[in-house]
Design a protein around this motif. Sequence first.
Motif: not given
Length: 578
Positions: A405-410, A432-435
């Motif tokens: 849901x919180x994937x790192x994207x460009x 705070x959370x991870x991806x």
Amino acid sequence: MISQLSWKIGGQQGEGVESTDRIFSTALNRLGYYLYGYRHFSSRIKGGHTNNKIRISTKPIRAISDDLDILVAFDQESIDLNAGELRAGGVVVADAKFSPTIPEGIEARLFAVPITAIAEELGTSLMKNMVASGASWALLGLPLEVFNKAVEEEFGRKGPAVVEKNVQAVKRGAEFVLEQAGGPLEQFKLESADGKQKLFMIGNEALGLGAIAAGCRLMSAYPITPASEIMEYLIKKLPKFGGTVVQTEDEIAAATMAIGANYAGVRTMTASAGPGLSLMMESIGLSGMTETPLVIVDTQRGGPSTGLPTKQEQSDINALIYGTHGEIPKVVLAPSTIEECFYDMVEAFNVAEVYQVPVIVATDLQLSLGKQSCEPLDYGRIRIERGKLQTGELPEREPNKLFPRYEFSEDGISPRVLPGAMNGIHHVTGVEHDQEGKPSESADNRRKMMEKRMGKLDSLRITDAVKADAPHEAPDLVVVAMGSTGGTVDEARLRLAQEGMAINHVTVRQLHPFPSDLLEPHLRKAKKVVVLENNATGQLANLIKMNVGCHDKIESLLKYDGTPFLPSEIEKACREMR
């Protein structure tokens, strides 16, 4: 004949002032005139002086007039408080019951009409507002049948007998004053309007209509002046589109309910004023941290605390931008016209979903409650954009892997999925959370998440983020403003142009992220910059200094007494600041 005229009615709150204004202006709208209204009212249900002022014109107008042609008074207080606005040759139509007098030094003609007595003869003193309306309408020489049609629309639900009584009240008031005056007054004879159908609404109604057009189907809110009319409008309209309004126990619940509904995929909004906005701050932070869309309307009013709940102010700017603790991406828009209220709501919902952020639409009391003419809206411009919302079949995840849901994207914007979607399970938390949404206190993850969230609005520019009317290459002044003040600035500019002053006008419509690149060119070429705003500390001016600079050029024109700017005030200030 004249091209414009100003009319005002005053009395005690609860005495029928509002309904009189509504019928009078509706009839004028039917004839095709352009209208701009200002409502002065007390922060109580009944009692206290109130007045409604309408400017009538054959051409578009977006400002309150400096002076007054006709004053309709239900009590002496209304005359004493408002007679100073009357121009030489103006008229006062007052109830003979209180033996009205015009203050010394005011050159105006008084018509003492037995308003209450006529109403009582017809059955009830409640109809005195219709007697007064008929009297002032007759002085303009406008067709009575048009006014009667507006009366029928206002009272039709109460049955033909009530309509007929009110029509008789209008007729009796008109007959009495025409006998006194010897017929309609020539100095108030308006040129014919264009006859074209125009919308006539307050900003809050335009905001509500814009929300419906944007696909909003739920509003969660708590009543507060001057935002309540949005809620009242949507209570009537949303059910026709399969939606509803929920009155929550407070603004905290309103904001969190809106977040939950948006998370579930329903476009949802809430609306409030300064005190309610304060209560929503933690929830706005939750929207930012969880990257859940949220649309809030803040109708600014006099503060702090309860302050002046029924008066004009633009003092929430700092709170709108910096109110939440910590740092989140946030968008703050500020429409300046009725039309922009409509279109900006559509854009607010799109921006909230595309960028997955809270979006606050900031109006002010005059824009929210001032009723005015509006050109027909273009529904062909409406586009619904839902960004990276995943609605199709999702690929299966690897064992023990959740949806990113919180994937790192460009671009900093992650894929979003509705709860319950196959293969879309993920965590949602305010920490705070991870991806995948799982809580994380990793320093590296924190840095990346902050950069992801804060960077996704870098290039955001809403439609006309900075709206400029800048015909001069080297202007004497550039006037920068926001909200409802635009039309007032333009009227003052026209007057000053006749004196040879070159003035450009810039309206800031995107308050955050601040569009420095669009505003700076206008400020750089000006000899002096005047920032006009309804607050005591120059919040917009400070925002410009922080983001653009030009400290040596900027001067503030501030008004914080609860009333909107008048064209003459801006004209005088610009002349002195030149």
